[in-house]
Design a protein around this motif. Structure first.
Motif, PDB file in Angstrom:
ATOM      1  N   ALA A 276       4.498 -14.362 -26.492  1.00  0.00           N
ATOM      2  CA  ALA A 276       4.320 -13.542 -25.295  1.00  0.00           C
ATOM      3  C   ALA A 276       2.965 -13.751 -24.629  1.00  0.00           C
ATOM      4  O   ALA A 276       2.875 -13.819 -23.396  1.00  0.00           O
ATOM      5  CB  ALA A 276       4.502 -12.063 -25.646  1.00  0.00           C
ATOM      6  N   LEU A 277       1.886 -13.875 -25.411  1.00  0.00           N
ATOM      7  CA  LEU A 277       0.548 -13.926 -24.827  1.00  0.00           C
ATOM      8  C   LEU A 277       0.252 -15.229 -24.076  1.00  0.00           C
ATOM      9  O   LEU A 277      -0.270 -15.178 -22.955  1.00  0.00           O
ATOM     10  CB  LEU A 277      -0.505 -13.663 -25.911  1.00  0.00           C
ATOM     11  N   PRO A 278       0.589 -16.411 -24.635  1.00  0.00           N
ATOM     12  CA  PRO A 278       0.389 -17.630 -23.830  1.00  0.00           C
ATOM     13  C   PRO A 278       1.239 -17.625 -22.553  1.00  0.00           C
ATOM     14  O   PRO A 278       0.776 -18.049 -21.491  1.00  0.00           O
ATOM     15  CB  PRO A 278       0.832 -18.763 -24.775  1.00  0.00           C
ATOM     16  N   MET A 279       2.467 -17.137 -22.672  1.00  0.00           N
ATOM     17  CA  MET A 279       3.319 -17.041 -21.485  1.00  0.00           C
ATOM     18  C   MET A 279       2.731 -16.066 -20.473  1.00  0.00           C
ATOM     19  O   MET A 279       2.824 -16.285 -19.248  1.00  0.00           O
ATOM     20  CB  MET A 279       4.723 -16.589 -21.878  1.00  0.00           C
ATOM     21  N   ALA A 280       2.115 -14.998 -20.963  1.00  0.00           N
ATOM     22  CA  ALA A 280       1.525 -13.995 -20.072  1.00  0.00           C
ATOM     23  C   ALA A 280       0.405 -14.594 -19.237  1.00  0.00           C
ATOM     24  O   ALA A 280       0.273 -14.310 -18.035  1.00  0.00           O
ATOM     25  CB  ALA A 280       1.016 -12.815 -20.890  1.00  0.00           C
ATOM     26  N   ALA A 281      -0.416 -15.439 -19.858  1.00  0.00           N
ATOM     27  CA  ALA A 281      -1.519 -16.069 -19.129  1.00  0.00           C
ATOM     28  C   ALA A 281      -0.975 -16.962 -18.011  1.00  0.00           C
ATOM     29  O   ALA A 281      -1.499 -16.964 -16.884  1.00  0.00           O
ATOM     30  CB  ALA A 281      -2.378 -16.889 -20.096  1.00  0.00           C
ATOM     31  N   CYS A 282       0.083 -17.717 -18.292  1.00  0.00           N
ATOM     32  CA  CYS A 282       0.663 -18.618 -17.298  1.00  0.00           C
ATOM     33  C   CYS A 282       1.399 -17.844 -16.203  1.00  0.00           C
ATOM     34  O   CYS A 282       1.333 -18.206 -15.018  1.00  0.00           O
ATOM     35  CB  CYS A 282       1.617 -19.595 -17.982  1.00  0.00           C
ATOM     36  N   ASN A 283       2.083 -16.775 -16.577  1.00  0.00           N
ATOM     37  CA  ASN A 283       2.777 -15.952 -15.596  1.00  0.00           C
ATOM     38  C   ASN A 283       1.767 -15.298 -14.650  1.00  0.00           C
ATOM     39  O   ASN A 283       2.002 -15.198 -13.444  1.00  0.00           O
ATOM     40  CB  ASN A 283       3.614 -14.890 -16.320  1.00  0.00           C
ATOM     41  N   ALA A 284       0.634 -14.866 -15.214  1.00  0.00           N
ATOM     42  CA  ALA A 284      -0.414 -14.248 -14.401  1.00  0.00           C
ATOM     43  C   ALA A 284      -0.967 -15.236 -13.380  1.00  0.00           C
ATOM     44  O   ALA A 284      -1.197 -14.884 -12.209  1.00  0.00           O
ATOM     45  CB  ALA A 284      -1.532 -13.727 -15.298  1.00  0.00           C
ATOM     46  N   LEU A 285      -1.175 -16.487 -13.810  1.00  0.00           N
ATOM     47  CA  LEU A 285      -1.670 -17.513 -12.884  1.00  0.00           C
ATOM     48  C   LEU A 285      -0.656 -17.752 -11.772  1.00  0.00           C
ATOM     49  O   LEU A 285      -1.015 -17.848 -10.591  1.00  0.00           O
ATOM     50  CB  LEU A 285      -1.940 -18.811 -13.647  1.00  0.00           C
ATOM     51  N   GLY A 286       0.627 -17.826 -12.139  1.00  0.00           N
ATOM     52  CA  GLY A 286       1.674 -17.989 -11.133  1.00  0.00           C
ATOM     53  C   GLY A 286       1.722 -16.814 -10.170  1.00  0.00           C
ATOM     54  O   GLY A 286       1.917 -16.988  -8.958  1.00  0.00           O
TER      55      GLY A 286
END
Length: 254
Positions: free
Chosen positions: A206-216
């Motif tokens: 969840a956390l690595p995906m969260a960082a990428c989703n936030a950038l998007g």
């Protein structure tokens, strides 16, 4: 970092970008996670995805709030209602199959796509002659129904929120997108609360995906604000059509 996690992060970025503009990020993120994480139960995958969804929506919301006027009283009431409704929807999801609703949603989305495409003024600012009481009533109905939907089914909730703000409250696309983000934050938080209490979130994913989703989400919100209503309208139509295809596949081929 495994190749699967890298792919999930790429899809998370695309989901955050799409969701920030017109909602529907779950259409990208959810199918990818279901394919790449087949070893986990459905509830665990959906619970894990709520963390990146919340992250991307948070960043997008911060971008919107700096540039778009927000009705804070309305959003406060809607957020509380949406949180409770999403919690209830996620609770029900663990007990009931949600596939029975998809044919109805498919029909509704086809109507939405046709109406948005044929009505060129849809999404322009159209002041509604609502009293304060009527505005609050419509707002609570929106957050209750779509909040429950987001917790129970999920994909397309952001698009439904935008549609509701435009159709019922007379917002333009930009203002509707901004207000929808606040309600979406609340629905994500409601679902996260349930899934965390149930122990169904894998934080290593969840956390690595969260960082990428936030950038998007950051990139998407900046682009939406820069391009304005016409751009968001086109993107909204694309997302609705993608949702139709997704639900059509679920209804006829699964």
């Amino acid at each position: 970092m495994t190749i699967d996690l890298i792919l999930l992060c790429v899809f998370a970025f695309l989901a955050g970008f799409t969701d920030a503009i017109a909602g529907g990020g779950g259409l990208i993120q959810t199918p990818a996670a279901l394919v790449l994480l087949p070893q986990y139960p459905l509830a665990t995958v959906l619970g894990t995805l709520k963390i990146p969804s919340f992250s991307g929506t948070s960043i997008a919301t911060a971008q919107y709030v700096r540039r778009v006027p927000v009705n804070w009283l309305l959003i406060g009431l809607m957020a509380v209602t949406a949180f409770c409704a999403a919690f209830a929807g996620s609770t029900l999801l663990t007990h009931v199959n949600n596939s029975f609703m998809k044919p109805l949603l498919l029909f509704m989305l086809i109507l939405v796509a046709i109406y948005t495409f044929t009505n060129k003024k849809f999404g322009d600012h159209l002041e509604k002659d609502h009293s304060v009481k009527q505005q609050i009533l419509y707002s609570l109905l929106i957050s209750l129904i779509i909040g429950f939907y987001d917790g129970f089914i999920g994909p397309g909730a952001g698009s439904f929120l935008i549609l509701s703000f435009i159709g019922l409250l007379g917002f333009d696309f930009l203002k509707a997108s901004a207000h929808a983000k606040f309600v979406n934050l609340a629905t994500n938080l409601g679902s996260i609360t349930f899934f965390m209490l149930s122990g169904k979130i894998i934080f290593a994913i969840a956390l690595p995906m969260a960082a990428c989703n936030a950038l998007g989400g950051w990139v998407g919100a900046r682009l939406a604000i820069l391009k304005g209503n016409a751009f968001i309208r086109i993107f909204f139509l694309i997302v609705v059509c993608a949702t139709i295809i997704r639900f059509a596949y679920d209804v006829w081929f699964k």
